[in-house]
Scaffold this active site. Structure first.
Site, PDB file in Angstrom:
ATOM      1  N   LYS A   1      -4.045  10.691   5.104  1.00 42.64           N
ATOM      2  CA  LYS A   1      -3.397   9.920   6.163  1.00 42.64           C
ATOM      3  C   LYS A   1      -2.330  10.817   6.793  1.00 42.64           C
ATOM      4  CE  LYS A   1      -4.133   6.893   2.490  1.00 42.64           C
ATOM      5  NZ  LYS A   1      -5.535   6.693   2.704  1.00 42.64           N
TER       6      LYS A   1
ATOM      7  N   ASP B   1       0.851  19.078  18.862  1.00 46.75           N
ATOM      8  CA  ASP B   1       1.476  20.286  19.376  1.00 46.75           C
ATOM      9  C   ASP B   1       2.064  21.119  18.235  1.00 46.75           C
ATOM     10  OD1 ASP B   1       0.604  19.637  21.869  1.00 46.75           O
ATOM     11  OD2 ASP B   1       2.518  18.873  22.588  1.00 46.75           O
TER      12      ASP B   1
ATOM     13  N   ASP C   1      17.066   9.960  -8.504  1.00 46.81           N
ATOM     14  CA  ASP C   1      18.524  10.132  -8.466  1.00 46.81           C
ATOM     15  C   ASP C   1      19.110  10.036  -7.052  1.00 46.81           C
ATOM     16  OD1 ASP C   1      18.409  10.537 -11.186  1.00 46.81           O
ATOM     17  OD2 ASP C   1      18.470  12.728 -11.048  1.00 46.81           O
TER      18      ASP C   1
ATOM     19  N   HIS D   1      -9.270  11.004   1.612  1.00 43.24           N
ATOM     20  CA  HIS D   1      -8.301   9.926   1.443  1.00 43.24           C
ATOM     21  C   HIS D   1      -7.023  10.201   2.233  1.00 43.24           C
ATOM     22  CE1 HIS D   1      -5.853   7.006  -1.069  1.00 43.24           C
ATOM     23  NE2 HIS D   1      -6.965   6.323  -0.881  1.00 43.24           N
TER      24      HIS D   1
ATOM     25  N   HIS E   1       0.812  -1.210   0.000  1.00 44.13           N
ATOM     26  CA  HIS E   1       0.000   0.000   0.000  1.00 44.13           C
ATOM     27  C   HIS E   1       0.853   1.271   0.000  1.00 44.13           C
ATOM     28  CE1 HIS E   1      -3.308   2.641   1.806  1.00 44.13           C
ATOM     29  NE2 HIS E   1      -3.886   2.082   0.751  1.00 44.13           N
TER      30      HIS E   1
ATOM     31  N   LYS F   1       3.288   4.440  -1.124  1.00 44.68           N
ATOM     32  CA  LYS F   1       3.409   5.361  -2.264  1.00 44.68           C
ATOM     33  C   LYS F   1       4.708   6.142  -2.094  1.00 44.68           C
ATOM     34  CE  LYS F   1      -1.247   4.731  -1.844  1.00 44.68           C
ATOM     35  NZ  LYS F   1      -1.966   4.240  -0.661  1.00 44.68           N
TER      36      LYS F   1
END
Length: 420
Positions: free
Chosen positions: A295, A300, A120, A293, A113, A115
């Site tokens: 996450k 603080d 380089d 969608h 899952h 991404k």
């Protein structure tokens, strides 16, 4: 992999496909030696086709291009799409490809899952955005709200080493003209900013609870505020307990969750927890403009995280995930301002008046929900525990015979699926 904090980094928040896709595609166009890309989903829509084009162009001009996609999330890629990539020299791999059974995908659990993109060995992208047109506003009411970060600095060395290992561990021997560029070490990458950072992952062997643990550390240490925006919210018992304790000691704990979910069961599951959290003082806001969608989270003034991990049983106990944890006042303040704008313009706050009245049915349901939350990390091991493989897909019939050469070991990043 090194799990120590690294200083001297710079993070740029990228919101939705409008900011993320141009940044990634431009970075690939400017790549000189190497592109490493992992993603859950690539669709053959306008976004997937542009990714396809820039990867082919990079490979044709001599850049080493390695791509890893998930066999569940990217199961619809056509032979023409795959074949043109591999013919150009793109080294494409599929995590856990499985044939369909009665038209249904069978590789439901233990998905790749993450991404991640590394260019380089100098520049990286980490987040939750897939390569699909539903991350663009012009997709319409179902366009997703999501985030990623552009990363520069020594922490890129950790991200690069991890992503390279995930794709290439156990790969076939390379000839001299296919050598991979050397992986820069941390001390070889110049300081790019003032952020301290940690790259954390979740797998099914060595790092089963790392992402959840860092969420819990931040919540327990918070003195003023915790703000979490998460698409699929059904966390474990310990994480819920930490949120409630934080709210009870005076920390302002706010959650931004889905109000217009892409899957209705997501909202139903999260809503089971609303009363339990609100009784402790946790504020709940549902994002209603379109599917959420995200996450991301902050605590603080200086702690934030962005990545691929939801706070649900799949992400916390089964999937392979990756987040960055950031200690930087300016970045945290910027993320806070973006999330507070969502709350002000596109969310409705869930108050006690909006909750259904408690009755015997809801009390019984809550009893089973909380016992499930307490136990599901152990129960996850009962789910299909096949060993996922990474396969080099090919478009021709003869080449399909070579797909039997798989990487069953998947040491380190891809991980075998021992019981969590």
């Amino acid at each position: 992999m090194n799990r120590r904090w690294t200083s001297g980094n710079r993070f740029e928040l990228l919101e939705n496909g409008e900011q993320f896709f141009p940044a990634v595609f431009e970075a690939i166009r400017n790549a000189r030696t190497e592109v490493v890309l992992e993603t859950f989903i690539v669709f053959e829509d306008k976004v997937g086709r542009e990714l396809h084009a820039v990867l082919i162009d990079a490979a044709r001009r001599g850049v080493t291009v390695d791509v890893l996609v998930d066999g569940f999330g990217s199961s619809e890629l056509t032979p023409d799409f795959i074949g043109s990539l591999t013919s150009a020299g793109v080294r494409l791999r599929t995590f856990d490809p499985k044939p369909r059974f009665l038209g249904m995908r069978t590789n439901v659990f233990r998905r790749m899952h993450r991404k991640i993109v590394v260019i380089d060995g100098q520049l990286a992208f980490v987040g939750g955005i897939n390569y699909s047109a539903d991350h663009l506003m012009d997709f319409g009411p179902q366009a997703k709200q999501d985030y990623a970060v552009r990363v520069e600095g020594p922490i890129v060395a950790d991200i690069h080493a991890f992503a390279r290992s995930a794709i290439t561990t156990g790969d076939e021997p390379r000839r001299w003209f296919h050598r991979r560029p050397a992986v820069p070490r941390k001390h070889e990458l110049p300081r790019a900013g003032e952020s301290d950072a940690l790259f954390i992952t979740r797998d099914n062997r060595d790092h089963r609870t790392d992402i959840e643990r860092h969420y819990r550390i931040a919540i327990r240490a918070a003195r003023k505020e915790v703000l979490i925006a998460n698409a699929y919210f059904f966390p474990g018992y310990r994480l819920l307990k930490d949120m409630r304790k934080a709210a009870r000691r005076g920390v302002r704990v706010r959650l931004i969750l889905q109000g217009e979910p892409d899957m209705p069961i997501v909202k139903t599951a999260a809503a089971m927890l609303y009363d339990h959290l609100q009784r402790a003082g946790v504020e709940i806001h549902e994002y209603c403009a379109r599917p959420l969608h995200a996450k991301v989270a902050l605590a603080d003034d200086e702690w934030a995280t962005v990545g691929s991990s939801n706070l649900d049983p799949l992400s916390l106990s089964l999937n392979l995930e990756a987040n960055v944890v950031i200690r930087d006042r300016a970045f945290t303040q910027h993320l806070r301002s973006r999330l507070e704008e969502l709350i002000a313009t596109s969310c409705k706050q869930i108050t006690a008046e909006r909750l259904p009245r408690q009755n015997l049915l809801t009390l019984v349901r809550s009893f089973f929900v909380f016992h499930f939350l307490r136990r599901y990390p152990a129960w996850a091991g009962w789910l299909p525990a096949h060993v996922p493989v990474v396969v080099a897909p090919h478009s021709g019939d003869a080449a399909r015979q070579r797909d039997a050469q798989t990487m069953a070991g998947m040491a380190h990043a891809t991980e075998s699926t021992d019981t969590p």
